[in-house]
Design a protein around this motif. Structure first.
Motif, PDB file in Angstrom:
ATOM      1  N   GLU A  70      25.822 -24.321 -32.750  1.00  0.00           N
ATOM      2  CA  GLU A  70      24.665 -25.015 -32.150  1.00  0.00           C
ATOM      3  C   GLU A  70      24.793 -26.532 -32.264  1.00  0.00           C
ATOM      4  N   HIS A  71      25.551 -26.990 -33.267  1.00  0.00           N
ATOM      5  CA  HIS A  71      25.656 -28.435 -33.522  1.00  0.00           C
ATOM      6  C   HIS A  71      27.023 -28.948 -33.075  1.00  0.00           C
ATOM      7  N   THR A  72      27.260 -28.865 -31.777  1.00  0.00           N
ATOM      8  CA  THR A  72      28.568 -29.213 -31.198  1.00  0.00           C
ATOM      9  C   THR A  72      28.394 -30.271 -30.124  1.00  0.00           C
ATOM     10  N   THR A  74      27.366 -33.607 -28.132  1.00  0.00           N
ATOM     11  CA  THR A  74      26.040 -34.217 -28.090  1.00  0.00           C
ATOM     12  C   THR A  74      25.038 -33.101 -28.353  1.00  0.00           C
ATOM     13  N   HIS A  75      24.314 -33.202 -29.452  1.00  0.00           N
ATOM     14  CA  HIS A  75      23.453 -32.077 -29.813  1.00  0.00           C
ATOM     15  C   HIS A  75      22.160 -32.499 -30.490  1.00  0.00           C
ATOM     16  N   PHE A  76      21.269 -31.534 -30.544  1.00  0.00           N
ATOM     17  CA  PHE A  76      19.890 -31.691 -31.003  1.00  0.00           C
ATOM     18  C   PHE A  76      19.762 -31.035 -32.372  1.00  0.00           C
ATOM     19  N   ASP A  77      19.153 -31.728 -33.326  1.00  0.00           N
ATOM     20  CA  ASP A  77      18.836 -31.151 -34.634  1.00  0.00           C
ATOM     21  C   ASP A  77      17.345 -30.835 -34.674  1.00  0.00           C
ATOM     22  N   ALA A  78      16.998 -29.566 -34.750  1.00  0.00           N
ATOM     23  CA  ALA A  78      15.586 -29.177 -34.905  1.00  0.00           C
ATOM     24  C   ALA A  78      15.208 -29.241 -36.378  1.00  0.00           C
ATOM     25  N   GLY A  80      14.004 -27.099 -38.354  1.00  0.00           N
ATOM     26  CA  GLY A  80      14.434 -25.910 -39.095  1.00  0.00           C
ATOM     27  C   GLY A  80      15.903 -25.886 -39.451  1.00  0.00           C
ATOM     28  N   HIS A  81      16.678 -26.845 -38.928  1.00  0.00           N
ATOM     29  CA  HIS A  81      18.092 -26.957 -39.319  1.00  0.00           C
ATOM     30  C   HIS A  81      18.207 -27.204 -40.822  1.00  0.00           C
ATOM     31  N   TRP A  82      17.186 -27.876 -41.383  1.00  0.00           N
ATOM     32  CA  TRP A  82      17.273 -28.229 -42.799  1.00  0.00           C
ATOM     33  C   TRP A  82      16.247 -27.465 -43.614  1.00  0.00           C
TER      34      TRP A  82
HETATM   35 MN   LIG Z   1      23.418 -31.416 -36.211  1.00  0.00          MN
END
Ligand SMILES: [Mn+2]
Ligand SMILES: [Mn+2]
Lengths: 258, 258
Positions: A70-72, A74-78, A80-82
């Motif tokens: 999912e983190h590949t 240009t990407h978005f960090d939601a 809930g990633h952390w």
């Molecule tokens: Mn990321």
């Protein structure tokens, strides 16, 4: 049923008064992804497999299967990633309010500082100095850290040596300021992740992850073309794939710029 | 550096004068994809595999690997998806001009007709009657066919019997009219693909693919929430992933609506 602003948006795009700038890197097998210490599970890069290309598998059509973490690219960090953001009901790619996917951007240019020092750290004081020149950062807007890092190619992009990665990023007090004093929407960067390469040594470690997501704020990584945006005045569109319970997503980030 | 329209865009979103509408379906293992006759290679549906979730594989973070066919869920058809569009240099997900990724939308409501006849065909005459009521379709805009098909669940969505799929779609003369007389940007639908379920029997077969892509026009499939848009006045944002030489892409489609 019309809205004058939307009518003007279309006409300003047609005249060129509004430019459309692609802030996204291409996705292929060479797209760079973050590497973690080997005791952790790695995130795979982008892969494409042809299904058919005007051949006996599909005579009139061409299409591919794609796969990646999912983190590949240009990407978005939601949020809930952390782990600090895991309990926000509206903190996953399918639950974030659509209104958060289009917002104004503040672009802080630290490209000279980053060229001189690969471990350059953006501090709250530097942000305040930028605000003194360009105006206060408004609530609900993006802060984008321009480092020109996206112009780096090959091994210079991750910039790894025996002490790990050396890439610029924000300090804990910077993120603390943006979250608590400015209530920003999120923090975006040109590097592979939103935190500095050496950010795990900070207190708290990885503040753009720990503190931003802990406060239900968003992240954007591996942006490009930030040098084509003004300090203030651009609006960016950041729509992640609607992955159910997704922690983030590769996405196409588009800017509307004066 | 400011542009008044962009300033107004942000403020109209804040007041609610502009609504943000998500036109995308969720992506998970239940997301429906097109099935082809068995002699052709199939496109796989969406799959998610956990990498870590605040555990020994990644103590502070959660993320997944994703995979799917490019034409999965709410997705974008690039001209190069079809053999008739294969030679356009700007016809792939990484080469389409960014300016084409934000445009006005015309929403033609044929939901009643589609409820009465699953094989309903949208003709040029019907489009002209719609224009007589709502105004001409402008060059460079989207035509979205509202069928309320996205409200169907389970087997009723693909709606397959011994003669294949039964879903509404456009006639050859409709697509011919939109391409030649209106120079539209593309054609979007709520069904699994831009052509009617029985569209392979048309002449030419699959006109939304054959003729649209043959004229360097775009497609959008598996849209939802078209019932929340006015006939005219909305602007849609349709940014596919920047897959190198991609034929299309799952994407998040966002509408800005009065
Ligand atoms: Mn990321
Ligand atoms: Mn398709």
């Amino acid at each position: 049923m019309t809205n004058e602003t939307l009518t003007n948006l279309v006409s300003d795009m047609a005249t060129g008064a509004i430019r459309v700038v692609d802030l996204s890197v291409p996705l292929d097998e060479n797209t760079q992804v973050i590497g973690l210490p080997e005791e952790f599970e790695q995130s795979p890069g982008f892969k494409l497999e042809r299904i058919s290309q005007y051949d006996d598998k599909g005579p009139a059509w061409y299409w591919n299967k794609i796969s990646c973490g999912e983190h590949t690219g240009t990407h978005f960090d939601a949020p809930g990633h952390w782990v600090t953001g895991k309990d926000y009901n509206d903190g996953y790619t399918d639950t974030i309010a659509p209104e958060k996917l289009i917002a104004a951007a503040n672009v802080i240019d630290v490209s000279k500082e980053s060229a001189e020092d690969a471990d350059y750290v953006l501090t709250a004081d530097k942000v305040k100095a930028w605000e003194a020149e360009h105006g206060a950062i408004e609530a609900g807007t993006w802060v984008l850290m321009r480092t020109d890092w996206s112009k780096r190619t090959g091994a210079d992009f991750l910039n790894i040596d025996e002490n790990g990665s050396h890439c610029p990023g924000p300090s804990p007090d910077c993120i603390e300021y943006l979250v608590k004093e400015r209530d920003v929407l999120g923090f975006g960067v040109e590097t592979v992740g939103t935190d500095a390469g050496q950010g795990f040594h900070f207190d708290p470690p990885l503040p753009a992850h720990t503190l931003m997501h802990g406060n239900n704020k968003l992240g954007l990584a591996s942006l490009t073309n930030l040098d084509q945006l003004p300090p203030k005045g651009a609006v960016i569109v950041t729509p992640p794939l609607k992955i159910v319970n997704g922690s983030g997503s590769p996405l196409r980030v588009i800017a509307l710029a004066p």
